[in-house]
Scaffold this motif. Structure first.
Motif, mmCIF file in Angstrom:
data_model
loop_
_atom_site.group_PDB
_atom_site.id
_atom_site.type_symbol
_atom_site.label_atom_id
_atom_site.label_comp_id
_atom_site.label_asym_id
_atom_site.label_seq_id
_atom_site.Cartn_x
_atom_site.Cartn_y
_atom_site.Cartn_z
ATOM 1 N N GLU A 96 39.041 38.099 26.251
ATOM 2 C CA GLU A 96 39.331 38.989 25.119
ATOM 3 C C GLU A 96 38.431 40.223 25.135
ATOM 4 N N GLN A 97 37.220 40.057 25.614
ATOM 5 C CA GLN A 97 36.259 41.165 25.671
ATOM 6 C C GLN A 97 36.444 42.007 26.940
ATOM 7 N N CYS A 98 37.083 41.449 27.946
ATOM 8 C CA CYS A 98 37.279 42.109 29.241
ATOM 9 C C CYS A 98 38.049 43.420 29.083
ATOM 10 N N MET A 99 37.603 44.451 29.818
ATOM 11 C CA MET A 99 38.305 45.735 29.795
ATOM 12 C C MET A 99 39.033 46.027 31.116
ATOM 13 N N SER A 100 39.195 45.010 31.944
ATOM 14 C CA SER A 100 40.005 45.079 33.165
ATOM 15 C C SER A 100 39.484 46.053 34.222
ATOM 16 N N SER A 101 38.174 46.196 34.325
ATOM 17 C CA SER A 101 37.628 47.117 35.330
ATOM 18 C C SER A 101 37.725 46.553 36.742
ATOM 19 N N GLY A 102 37.700 45.226 36.873
ATOM 20 C CA GLY A 102 37.817 44.592 38.184
ATOM 21 C C GLY A 102 36.521 44.460 38.951
ATOM 22 N N MET A 103 35.400 44.840 38.354
ATOM 23 C CA MET A 103 34.118 44.737 39.058
ATOM 24 C C MET A 103 33.804 43.302 39.453
ATOM 25 N N CYS A 104 34.152 42.351 38.610
ATOM 26 C CA CYS A 104 33.860 40.947 38.909
ATOM 27 C C CYS A 104 34.630 40.479 40.139
ATOM 28 N N ALA A 105 35.919 40.806 40.185
ATOM 29 C CA ALA A 105 36.760 40.386 41.308
ATOM 30 C C ALA A 105 36.331 41.059 42.614
ATOM 31 N N LEU A 106 35.861 42.289 42.521
ATOM 32 C CA LEU A 106 35.379 42.990 43.715
ATOM 33 C C LEU A 106 34.027 42.448 44.181
ATOM 34 N N THR A 107 33.170 42.083 43.237
ATOM 35 C CA THR A 107 31.810 41.655 43.553
ATOM 36 C C THR A 107 31.725 40.191 43.968
ATOM 37 N N ALA A 108 32.490 39.329 43.298
ATOM 38 C CA ALA A 108 32.443 37.886 43.581
ATOM 39 C C ALA A 108 33.865 37.319 43.605
#
Length: 65
Positions: A9-21
């Motif tokens: 719910e707090q996520c803003m869909s930047s994708g940094m998490c998926a790119l990093t890990a």
């Protein structure tokens, strides 16, 4: 071992998490919000710690398992 907490719910869909890990995080195909692929990370897993630190929405955190 650390427990990974992801607040979609707090996520803003930047994708940094998926790119990093990418072994631990993905993005929802419809809205791009975080999808947790693994609920735990090893204590020395720097990629997960980096993803938590880099999340611009502060939607990720690590807790003791």
């Amino acid at each position: 071992m650390k427990r990974i907490i992801a607040d979609a719910e707090q996520c803003m869909s930047s994708g940094m998490c998926a790119l990093t890990a990418p072994d631990h995080f993905d993005q929802d195909d419809e809205d791009g919000r975080v999808v947790l692929l693994a609920e735990e990370a090893e204590d020395g897993d720097g990629d997960v710690a980096d993803a938590v630190r880099l999340c611009p929405a502060a939607a990720l955190r690590l807790e003791p398992a």
